[in-house]
Write an enzyme that holds these catalytic residues in place. Sequence first.
Site, PDB file in Angstrom:
ATOM      1  N   SER A 102       0.874  -1.171   0.000  1.00 43.13           N
ATOM      2  CA  SER A 102       0.000   0.000   0.000  1.00 43.13           C
ATOM      3  C   SER A 102       0.913   1.222   0.000  1.00 43.13           C
ATOM      4  CB  SER A 102      -0.861  -0.006   1.264  1.00 43.13           C
ATOM      5  OG  SER A 102      -1.501   1.247   1.454  1.00 43.13           O
TER       6      SER A 102
ATOM      7  N   TYR B  99      -3.061  -1.759  10.163  1.00 46.90           N
ATOM      8  CA  TYR B  99      -2.930  -1.837   8.701  1.00 46.90           C
ATOM      9  C   TYR B  99      -1.583  -1.261   8.251  1.00 46.90           C
ATOM     10  CZ  TYR B  99      -4.250  -1.474   3.760  1.00 46.90           C
ATOM     11  OH  TYR B  99      -4.298  -1.602   2.387  1.00 46.90           O
TER      12      TYR B  99
HETATM   13  N1  LIG Z   1      -8.412  -0.674  -2.292  1.00 46.84           N
HETATM   14  C1  LIG Z   1      -7.443   0.080  -1.865  1.00 46.84           C
HETATM   15  O1  LIG Z   1      -7.575   1.314  -1.747  1.00 46.84           O
HETATM   16  C2  LIG Z   1      -6.104  -0.498  -1.519  1.00 46.84           C
HETATM   17  C3  LIG Z   1      -5.015   0.365  -1.367  1.00 46.84           C
HETATM   18  C4  LIG Z   1      -3.779  -0.154  -1.044  1.00 46.84           C
HETATM   19  C5  LIG Z   1      -3.618  -1.517  -0.884  1.00 46.84           C
HETATM   20  N2  LIG Z   1      -4.694  -2.337  -1.041  1.00 46.84           N
HETATM   21  C6  LIG Z   1      -4.469  -3.774  -0.844  1.00 46.84           C
HETATM   22  O2  LIG Z   1      -4.899  -4.462  -1.989  1.00 46.84           O
HETATM   23  C7  LIG Z   1      -5.321  -5.778  -1.620  1.00 46.84           C
HETATM   24  C8  LIG Z   1      -6.722  -6.036  -2.159  1.00 46.84           C
HETATM   25  O3  LIG Z   1      -7.598  -5.086  -1.564  1.00 46.84           O
HETATM   26  P1  LIG Z   1      -9.033  -4.734  -2.161  1.00 46.84           P
HETATM   27  O4  LIG Z   1      -9.227  -3.295  -1.943  1.00 46.84           O
HETATM   28  O5  LIG Z   1      -9.200  -5.326  -3.517  1.00 46.84           O
HETATM   29  O6  LIG Z   1      -9.944  -5.501  -1.079  1.00 46.84           O
HETATM   30  P2  LIG Z   1     -11.283  -6.369  -1.217  1.00 46.84           P
HETATM   31  O7  LIG Z   1     -11.743  -6.553   0.194  1.00 46.84           O
HETATM   32  O8  LIG Z   1     -12.215  -5.782  -2.202  1.00 46.84           O
HETATM   33  O9  LIG Z   1     -10.723  -7.760  -1.762  1.00 46.84           O
HETATM   34  C9  LIG Z   1      -9.860  -8.514  -0.951  1.00 46.84           C
HETATM   35  C10 LIG Z   1     -10.014  -9.996  -1.269  1.00 46.84           C
HETATM   36  O10 LIG Z   1      -9.150 -10.691  -0.347  1.00 46.84           O
HETATM   37  C11 LIG Z   1      -9.878 -11.808   0.153  1.00 46.84           C
HETATM   38  N3  LIG Z   1      -9.402 -12.230   1.463  1.00 46.84           N
HETATM   39  C12 LIG Z   1      -9.599 -11.630   2.674  1.00 46.84           C
HETATM   40  N4  LIG Z   1      -9.079 -12.400   3.650  1.00 46.84           N
HETATM   41  C13 LIG Z   1      -8.556 -13.496   3.046  1.00 46.84           C
HETATM   42  C14 LIG Z   1      -7.897 -14.649   3.517  1.00 46.84           C
HETATM   43  N5  LIG Z   1      -7.705 -14.871   4.828  1.00 46.84           N
HETATM   44  N6  LIG Z   1      -7.448 -15.560   2.613  1.00 46.84           N
HETATM   45  C15 LIG Z   1      -7.662 -15.373   1.287  1.00 46.84           C
HETATM   46  N7  LIG Z   1      -8.300 -14.307   0.777  1.00 46.84           N
HETATM   47  C16 LIG Z   1      -8.738 -13.384   1.647  1.00 46.84           C
HETATM   48  C17 LIG Z   1     -11.319 -11.312   0.233  1.00 46.84           C
HETATM   49  O11 LIG Z   1     -12.238 -12.409   0.313  1.00 46.84           O
HETATM   50  C18 LIG Z   1     -11.437 -10.497  -1.033  1.00 46.84           C
HETATM   51  O12 LIG Z   1     -11.854 -11.263  -2.133  1.00 46.84           O
HETATM   52  C19 LIG Z   1      -5.233  -5.826  -0.093  1.00 46.84           C
HETATM   53  O13 LIG Z   1      -4.002  -6.410   0.289  1.00 46.84           O
HETATM   54  C20 LIG Z   1      -5.266  -4.367   0.292  1.00 46.84           C
HETATM   55  O14 LIG Z   1      -4.652  -4.115   1.533  1.00 46.84           O
HETATM   56  C21 LIG Z   1      -5.923  -1.862  -1.350  1.00 46.84           C
END
Ligand SMILES: NC(=O)c1ccc[n+]([C@@H]2O[C@H](COP(=O)([O-])OP(=O)(O)OC[C@H]3O[C@@H](n4cnc5c(N)ncnc54)[C@H](O)[C@@H]3O)[C@@H](O)[C@H]2O)c1
Length: 260
Positions: A150, A163
């Site tokens: 992130s 986080y």
């Molecule tokens: N969306 C943002 O703004 C953002 C910014 C920076 C980083 N991220 C990172 O990107 C990644 C994806 O985030 P997103 O926004 O798409 O989230 P999201 O919640 O939409 O999708 C996350 C996915 O991870 C799965 N997941 C959760 N726990 C799990 C587990 N124990 N085992 C396997 N799968 C699991 C969920 O079921 C979901 O399908 C994350 O690591 C998040 O921290 C997101």
Amino acid sequence: MTYPGLSLEGQVALVTGSARGIGAALAVGLAQAGADVAVSDIPERLDEAGGVQQKIQELGRSSSTYALDVLNLDNIQSAIGAVTREFGQLDILVNNAGIRRRKPALEVTEEDWDAVLDTNLKGVFFCAQAAARGMIERGQERGRIINIASQMAVVARRDRAAYCASKGGVANLTRVLALEWIQYGITVNAIGPGPTETPGLVAADARTPEEVDQDMAAYMPLGRRMVPEELVGAAVYLASPSAGATTGHLLIVDGGWTAQ
Ligand SMILES: NC(=O)c1ccc[n+]([C@@H]2O[C@H](COP(=O)([O-])OP(=O)(O)OC[C@H]3O[C@@H](n4cnc5c(N)ncnc54)[C@H](O)[C@@H]3O)[C@@H](O)[C@H]2O)c1
């Protein structure tokens, strides 16, 4: 004509947490670049994951869906073993699964802390370890591990103690693994997305759309949340033959958030 150094033709990728959000976009994007892709998520999301698998197959690539809960070490081993057996190889692992819990540091419980750190940091480590062991045992000359960190790996934001700690940990873990595994031809890199419109982000956000717009105007030089597809190019590059000398890197793709 496309640049062959960015082609993933003949490669097999596994993306954790790829039923939706950033993981789903990366799974489809890697397939667009030529890879066969294993989609995976927690058992409750396998229906959604099946939709991603179908999109990949419509691109003419092989795909299957696996239950892979990154909190369960036995499940990590068995799912990575199954992908490797069924596709015949595993070249690219994208550690995308992650959760967020927003609350002031004074209110964070041990359960909050453990859930976030276990999913976002411990899960990344043990998935990377399982994938790398297989790549090394099979004597592959090349492997790619991409950890989704992130922009909060390098800057702080209120109400995100666990986080930010987890993502800072992912960035430095990436560097350690890069140092240890480059001797096997395995590169380990991270991507640092800025705020990206996904189901998980939206669900965690209690604010009105107007409040979100004001927040983006104040903090986000891009002026809006990103969309998951804006992260695909970074992942394709890090997964590609072109990136053989790129390792231990945190590639920030954040709409300019950390530039200010
Ligand atoms: N969306 C943002 O703004 C953002 C910014 C920076 C980083 N991220 C990172 O990107 C990644 C994806 O985030 P997103 O926004 O798409 O989230 P999201 O919640 O939409 O999708 C996350 C996915 O991870 C799965 N997941 C959760 N726990 C799990 C587990 N124990 N085992 C396997 N799968 C699991 C969920 O079921 C979901 O399908 C994350 O690591 C998040 O921290 C997101």
